[in-house]
Structure formats: structure tokens, C-alpha cells
Scaffold this motif. Structure first.
Motif, short mmCIF file in Angstrom:
data_model
loop_
_atom_site.label_atom_id
_atom_site.label_comp_id
_atom_site.label_asym_id
_atom_site.label_seq_id
_atom_site.Cartn_x
_atom_site.Cartn_y
_atom_site.Cartn_z
N LEU A 163 0.75 13.19 7.91
CA LEU A 163 0.08 11.94 8.26
C LEU A 163 0.18 10.97 7.10
CD1 LEU A 163 -1.75 10.11 10.00
CD2 LEU A 163 -3.72 11.32 8.99
N ILE A 164 0.86 9.85 7.33
CA ILE A 164 0.89 8.75 6.35
C ILE A 164 -0.15 7.74 6.80
CG2 ILE A 164 2.26 6.86 5.42
CD1 ILE A 164 4.66 8.65 5.46
N LEU A 165 -1.10 7.45 5.93
CA LEU A 165 -2.27 6.66 6.31
C LEU A 165 -2.52 5.54 5.31
CD1 LEU A 165 -4.75 6.28 8.15
CD2 LEU A 165 -5.91 8.02 6.78
N SER A 166 -2.71 4.34 5.84
CA SER A 166 -3.01 3.18 4.99
C SER A 166 -4.36 3.35 4.28
CB SER A 166 -3.05 1.92 5.86
OG SER A 166 -3.64 0.84 5.16
N GLU A 167 -4.38 2.95 3.02
CA GLU A 167 -5.62 2.96 2.26
C GLU A 167 -6.66 2.02 2.86
OE1 GLU A 167 -4.38 1.60 -1.53
OE2 GLU A 167 -3.17 3.36 -1.99
N PHE A 168 -6.22 1.08 3.70
CA PHE A 168 -7.11 0.05 4.24
C PHE A 168 -7.62 0.37 5.64
CE2 PHE A 168 -4.19 -1.97 1.20
CZ PHE A 168 -5.12 -2.32 0.22
N ALA A 169 -7.40 1.60 6.09
CA ALA A 169 -8.03 2.09 7.32
C ALA A 169 -9.31 2.82 6.92
CB ALA A 169 -7.09 3.04 8.06
N GLY A 170 -10.37 2.63 7.69
CA GLY A 170 -11.62 3.32 7.37
C GLY A 170 -11.45 4.82 7.31
N ALA A 171 -10.53 5.36 8.12
CA ALA A 171 -10.30 6.80 8.16
C ALA A 171 -9.80 7.36 6.83
CB ALA A 171 -9.31 7.14 9.27
#
Length: 525
Positions: free
Chosen positions: A454-462
Motif C-alpha cells: 500500500l502506497i499512501l499519501s501523507e496527506f490522507a487521514g488514514a
């Protein structure tokens, strides 16, 4: 639209277990508790069922008179209309985590849901569906254009998402926003039982708490914001900033996705209203103590896990792998919105193909992007840009039968998505700004073999919960390429270590846990 009759399920309109002829004979005697009749057992059971139906109807009538003890207010209703084979308008539950989470409390307290039915025709009268009362709110074409497409989605939405598209501050839009919010408040005031609880959802209804407080000071009011809440530097642009803060403070509890958003709001109560907030409370001017805290929303994790193991999903997996050429898969699933970072994702992918970091013979990007709000100019423009970029990538790197990007500009059902989650070697969730983002949690819950990336943006609350995701900054293209490459080359052991931790969190903090926490703090158990 034909009105839906308010008839209890399982109780056909006009049916009666005791016929008119039977009543006239004088043979049966009965009271409110039982029926004594000198007939065979089958007839006795039918009449006993009628008594139960009468009890149910009396209960429903009493509820209608007294009002609902638990109400949910949201811009949209949790049901969709459809036309049956006889041409009649019917209603069915729409999929969604929010209604699933709140359904047990709605049924337990014989609650009601107030919202817009969609469209601009006259909505049906209130009706019951799947154990809850549905109260439709009508919006005219002007309401849709000014309250919904205008102030909600061309003013508040961009403002609350870091103003990446310039918000429009139109006074007529604001007037319509006030008018529609008052309509919702009036409906809630009419529907709520004495001392009941009203739970208001999201940015479209931020004035309702104070409006309802003025109409019904006896009810307890909660509010939850599903999207980000901006810092003072951005929120201050809003000409009606004080009115919005005052509107929210009409609630007894205000919930946000992350602690930073809660702090932003508490700061505004001090700077704009002169109040003295503490860590997670503020005393309103009328002396009420308002709780302000974070309640990260989630998904029905067990349901996604169950679906991912189903035979239907297994069948789709074989079909998809055959159609995609048995290549490794990068997956993106987003509503087509400028906040989701789809353009950055495509740019990263294109450059990695051009630099030889990824081989188009061995990889395909599957991008699901159903359009939304196409009447809003910025959304129509985004769709053109995305489709042009997809065409460019396929023209440069794809070949006949093997596109480099498989672009799906429509909604998929949950079974189709579960199959994609299962086969995706790498999931990219790269929003520029997002209150939470539940797609990444759905991916994690669907990884039944405990691998995947999973690549996830730092700017998502998750990102504040899923700390073992491969975190990235969507503003840094070179940095994103490095993260994608690192995840792409990760060992099976590394993948399982990260995924195991994330799955533990998603299953422990599911949507039922969210509902339990926020409703408990709202005073409902």
C-alpha cells in the motif's frame, strides 16, 4: 415520482386474518393479548398473527405521534430509488459504511434518517425501509445548483481541501446554503422526540446544529465532519466564517477525522468568538460544554474479508488476470476528483516507464475513476486532462492487446473491487488532501493472504493510522518514484510484515468501533 405507501413489510395493505363474515357471526371473542376462537389451530394462528400485526401497527402509530428518539441528518438518504417491473417506484438500501454502522442504533431506537432523495421532482412522503423511517427532503433545481453544486462543492469543498482549486465566494450561494440548512433543521425539529438525539453529517449541513438548537433546545446534537477541516489561514478566507463556527457550536459533540482538524476548529473558537477552548472541549456562549475530538471513521473490515474469500470474487480474479495478460498490477481506485492526486500518479507511472524503472511488458496500471460533479467546471476539466494523459501513456508504451493503463471511467460494484484488491500487487492511494480515505482500508482488509503493498499519501487521514504503509508526498514526483520502486521490489517477508500490522489495526478499529465510540460520547449506548 409516485409516492411510496407507508405499509409495514410483511403486512399487505388491506389484509385481515379475521374476515368480515367471521366478525359478524359473533363466534370469536378476543382482547388485546390473545384471540380465543372455536376453530382449528390454523385459523387460530392466523388470528394470533393479526394480533401481532395490530401490536406492530400500534407501536408504529405511537412512534409517529411521539417522534424518533434517534435521528440521522445527511445530505443524501441511505436508499436509492428504482422502478420495478410494474412501473412503480421502489426503494432499496444503498451500500455504504455509514448506514451500516448506524443501522443497529437506528433499528434499536426506531430511528429516522432525514436527507435528500436525489433529483428535483417532488419526493415521496416519509416511509419505512429496512427498519428505519426515511424522511425525504426536497431540493429544487435552484437548490441543487446553488446549495449543492455551488456553495457546498465550489466553495466549501475546495476551501477545506487546501484551496488547490480557488474557492468561489458567491453571496447568492450562501443565501441558498442558509435556506436549505434551515429546511433540514425544521424537518429534524418536527421529527425528533422529546429529549431525542440528532446526529448530523458533513460539510453540507454545518449550520443545522445551531438552527436546531434554537428550535429544539431539549434534544442532544452531534455533528461529524467527514472531510478535512482547514487551519485558520485558509478558513479565514470564508466571508461567513463566524456564522459557520457558530453553527457548528450548536452541537453538543463535534467530531473530526483527525486530531489536527479538531485543533483547527478549537483555535477558531478562540480567534473568532473569543472563547477559551481546552484540549478537547469548549464552553459555548450559552454555557454548554461542547466536546470536540477526533473519531477516525473506518470500514466493515470483516465484511470485506468475507467478500474477498467468496467464490464470486475467485471467478472474477481468473477472468481479470486473463484479460490483463498475467502482468503485475498497480491499482488506483478513486472518484474522479482533483483532490485524489490521479494526475500525479499518472505522471509518476509515465516517468517510471520512460526511465526503465518499470517494464510495460511486465506491469499494468489499472485506474478506476468514475466521474463526479461533471457540471462543476473544474471536474470536467480534470476528466479531459486525465483521459488525455492515459491516451498518451498507452500511445507511447502500450501495444495491441496490452495497454500500459487500463482506464475504467465508471463505478464498479463491491465484488468487482474486491477482485481487483485481491490481484493488485501494489495499491496507490495518493490524494493531495483527504479527510480519511477508506479505499486504502478496503485494500488492506481484502488482502487475505497477508501480502501486497500500500502506497499512501501523507496527506490522507488514514496515514495517521496505517503507519506501515509506504508513505509518500504526492507533491514530490521524484520522491514518489523512489517509494514506488522500493515497494515494487520489496520481499514477500517485508510485505507480510507491513500488511499484518495494518490488517490488525483495520480489524480492531472497524466502523462498528467508530460508531460505538462516537455514539457513546454523544450519550447513546
Amino acid at each position: 415520482m409516485k409516492p411510496v405507501k407507508n405499509v409495514e413489510k410483511g403486512s399487505p395493505e388491506g389484509s385481515s386474518a379475521i374476515t368480515k363474515q367471521e366478525v359478524q357471526t359473533g363466534n370469536p371473542t378476543y382482547d388485546n393479548k390473545s384471540i380465543k376462537i372455536n376453530r382449528n389451530t390454523g385459523t387460530y394462528q392466523e388470528n394470533n398473527a393479526e394480533t401481532n400485526q395490530n401490536k406492530q401497527q400500534h407501536k408504529a402509530d405511537k412512534m409517529e405521534q411521539e417522534g424518533s428518539t434517534f435521528l440521522v441528518l445527511a445530505n443524501r438518504l441511505p436508499v436509492d430509488s428504482y422502478t420495478d417491473e410494474n412501473g412503480n417506484v421502489q426503494w432499496k438500501r444503498s451500500p455504504g459504511g455509514l448506514v451500516t454502522a448506524l443501522e443497529p442504533m437506528l433499528k434499536k431506537r426506531e430511528g429516522a434518517w432525514i436527507g435528500w432523495a436525489g433529483g428535483t421532482s417532488e419526493p415521496p412522503a416519509p416511509f419505512r425501509e429496512d427498519g428505519m423511517k426515511i424522511v425525504p427532503i426536497q431540493l429544487t433545481q435552484e437548490d441543487v445548483e446553488e446549495y449543492y453544486e455551488g456553495f457546498s462543492n465550489a466553495t466549501l469543498w475546495p476551501l477545506y481541501h487546501d484551496a488547490m482549486v480557488t474557492p468561489k465566494f458567491d453571496r447568492s450561494w450562501w443565501d441558498k446554503y442558509v435556506e436549505v440548512n434551515q429546511r433540514f433543521a425544521d424537518a429534524a425539529a418536527k421529527e425528533a422526540a422529546e429529549g431525542g438525539t440528532v446526529f448530523i453529517q458533513d460539510y453540507q449541513l454545518q449550520l443545522v446544529p445551531q438552527m436546531l438548537r434554537e428550535l429544539r433546545p431539549d434534544v442532544r446534537i452531534g455533528f461529524f465532519l467527514h472531510i478535512p477541516f482547514p487551519p485558520k489561514e485558509l478558513f479565514s478566507q470564508l466571508p461567513w466564517r463566524r456564522r459557520v463556527v457558530e453553527g457548528l457550536l450548536g452541537a453538543d459533540l463535534i467530531g473530526f477525522q483527525v486530531q489536527g482538524a479538531a485543533r483547527n476548529f478549537l483555535d477558531l473558537t478562540r480567534d473568532f468568538l473569543g472563547l477559551s477552548p481546552t484540549e478537547n472541549t469548549v464552553v459555548a456562549k450559552d454555557g454548554r460544554k461542547v466536546k470536540v475530538d477526533d473519531y477516525p471513521i473506518s470500514i466493515s473490515s470483516k465484511e470485506y474479508d468475507r467478500l474477498a474469500r467468496s467464490a464470486e470474487v475467485e471467478k472474477l480474479i481468473h477472468r481479470y488476470l486473463s484479460e490483463l495478460g498475467n502482468r503485475r498490477i498497480i491499482l488506483g481506485v478513486d472518484r474522479l476528483d482533483y483532490t485524489k492526486g490521479i494526475d500525479r500518479r499518472l505522471k509518476v507511472y509515465r516517468e517510471m516507464l520512460a526511465d526503465g524503472m518499470l517494464d510495460p511488458e511486465e506491469v499494468v496500471l489499472v485506474q478506476v475513476a468514475p466521474p463526479s460533479r461533471e457540471r462543476v467546471e473544474s471536474y470536467a476539466k480534470l476528466r479531459e486532462e486525465v483521459e488525455r494523459e492515459v491516451g498518451g501513456i498507452n500511445g507511447e508504451f502500450g501495444r495491441f492487446g496490452l495497454p500500459a493503463v487500463d482506464y475504467i471511467p465508471r463505478s464498479l460494484n463491491r465484488t468487482e473491487l474486491a477482485a481487483l484488491f485481491r490481484i493488485a500487487d501494489l495499491m496507490m492511494v495518493t490524494p493531495i488532501r483527504d479527510g480519511m480515505n477508506l479505499v486504502c482500508k478496503e485494500y488492506v482488509a481484502s488482502r487475505i493472504f497477508g501480502n501486497g503493498n500500500l502506497i499512501l499519501s501523507e496527506f490522507a487521514g488514514a496515514a495517521q493510522e496505517l503507519k506501515d504503509a509506504w508513505l509518500c508526498n504526492p507533491h514530490d514526483i521524484d520522491g514518489m518514484k523512489e517509494v514506488v520502486k522500493e515497494a515494487w521490489d520489496a520481499s514477500e517477508e517485508e510485505q507480510k510484515r507491513r500488511m499484518s500490522t495494518m490488517r490488525d489495526h483495520v480489524f480492531e478499529h472497524d466502523v462498528d468501533r467508530w460508531a460505538s465510540d462516537i455514539l457513546h460520547d454523544l450519550g447513546i449506548d
